[in-house]
Design a protein around this motif. Structure first.
Motif, short mmCIF file in Angstrom:
data_model
loop_
_atom_site.label_atom_id
_atom_site.label_comp_id
_atom_site.label_asym_id
_atom_site.label_seq_id
_atom_site.Cartn_x
_atom_site.Cartn_y
_atom_site.Cartn_z
N GLU A 1 41.18 31.89 46.20
CA GLU A 1 40.34 32.66 45.27
C GLU A 1 39.56 31.69 44.40
N ASP B 1 36.50 37.64 44.21
CA ASP B 1 36.70 38.33 42.94
C ASP B 1 35.31 38.67 42.38
N HIS C 1 34.18 36.87 39.22
CA HIS C 1 33.99 35.44 39.47
C HIS C 1 32.65 35.21 40.16
N HIS D 1 39.17 41.20 45.03
CA HIS D 1 39.57 41.48 43.65
C HIS D 1 38.37 42.18 43.01
N ASP E 1 41.27 43.90 39.88
CA ASP E 1 41.66 42.83 38.95
C ASP E 1 41.00 43.13 37.61
MN LIG Z 1 41.06 37.68 40.54
#
Ligand SMILES: [Mn+2]
Length: 318
Positions: A158, A193, A196, A221, A262
């Motif tokens: 990740e 993610d 992110h 995520h 998440d």
């Molecule tokens: Mn995450």
């Protein structure tokens, strides 16, 4: 579809479920998360969630809740402040590798498939602080050592561009794919993610397409945010169109992995918040189904910004 979310979110709004003075264990959190309608899987942090409960106790609680364990996520504490796989203290670096292997073994023991590695501290804050080539080589060799020891287990990387470091060593989709390619093992993949990707100013659907074409898509995520920080707010709340496009590409590439939210509810009831995320995902998925994959494919072929906006408007007015 397999849905999961952050177990630690269920410490929030504690009084809605637990006595205020109760010290919460992992088993307590599993009891609360199991009240979410539509949730299918649980993901646990290692070693964090195994400090007050043993793997057997966790396994029993998850089975008792009618859920399954999807996998384990590594959480490296401040021992690794100066780096995990790139720490210049050889003892700490070995410990990071050892803890990762333990996490994979716990994942195996609990019937999970995927161990997710986020290297919080492998990065730098200053110029002349890191030997980039050495750090890169250390990361490749650590991942190769770990993944080759457990060929039947999925190891998912990740990435996050920054935070807590000013720069992560591996902080975007291109670098992550390069890393995975250099590791060169079939059981290593990538977890995307949403926040992110936004922080890196990536367009999330593009990252799905890039990971999928290399057959390295291993985990989602999902959340949303305002780009600068890892806000972890509810899915689709800011970047609705980009979320819709992301889900379209997940369908296009037949993604059947875990959909993990998440998010960080604090002022919301985490049970209601998670149910809302599941509803949003399902509604966007249903909108794509209703529109038809072919119709969207046609829209993409036309490369028309105006027609895309009309598609959005039609969806709102439907
Ligand atoms: Mn995450």
């Amino acid at each position: 579809m397999m849905f999961s979310t952050r177990l630690n979110s269920f410490k929030a709004q504690k009084g809605l479920f637990f006595p205020e003075d109760q010290e919460l264990t992992t088993v307590d959190l599993i009891r609360r998360i199991s009240t979410v309608n539509g949730l299918t899987h649980i993901e646990l942090n290692y070693p964090e969630h195994f400090k007050k409960n043993t793997p057997d106790e966790v396994k029993e609680a998850v089975a008792g809740a009618g859920l399954e364990i999807s996998g384990i996520a590594l959480r490296f504490d401040d021992t690794y402040l100066n780096g995990e796989f790139t720490n210049s203290n050889e003892e700490i670096r070995s410990q990071a590798i050892r803890v990762t292997k333990e996490a994979i073994e716990v994942c195996q023991q609990l019937g999970g498939t995927t161990t997710t590695i986020w290297l919080a501290n492998d990065g730098f804050d200053y110029s002349f602080q890191l030997d980039y080539e050495q750090a890169w080589n250390q990361t490749v060799s650590a991942l190769r050592e770990i993944a080759s020891a457990y060929p039947s287990m999925n190891i998912s990387f990740e990435y996050k561009p920054y935070e807590p470091r000013s720069f992560s060593l591996v902080g975007d989709i291109g670098l992550s794919l390069l890393l995975v390619e250099e590791v060169g093992l079939p059981n290593v993949g990538i977890t995307l993610d949403f926040c992110h990707m936004l922080m890196k100013k990536e367009n999330p659907a593009y990252s799905v397409a890039l990971a999928a074409r290399k057959n390295r898509l291993m985990g989602f995520h999902l959340n949303d945010g305002y780009k600068d920080a890892d806000d972890g707010i509810m899915l689709g709340s800011v970047h609705l169109m980009q979320t819709l496009e992301f889900i379209y590409y997940a369908k296009k590439y037949n993604y059947t992995g875990l959909i993990y939210f998440d998010t960080f509810p604090k002022r919301e009831d985490p049970v209601a918040e998670c149910e809302q995320n599941i509803r949003i995902y399902q509604a966007l998925d249903a909108l794509i189904e209703k529109t038809g994959m072919d119709a969207i494919e046609q829209l993409i072929r036309e490369k028309s910004g105006v027609k895309v906006q009309q598609f959005l408007l039609d969806a709102f007015l439907a």
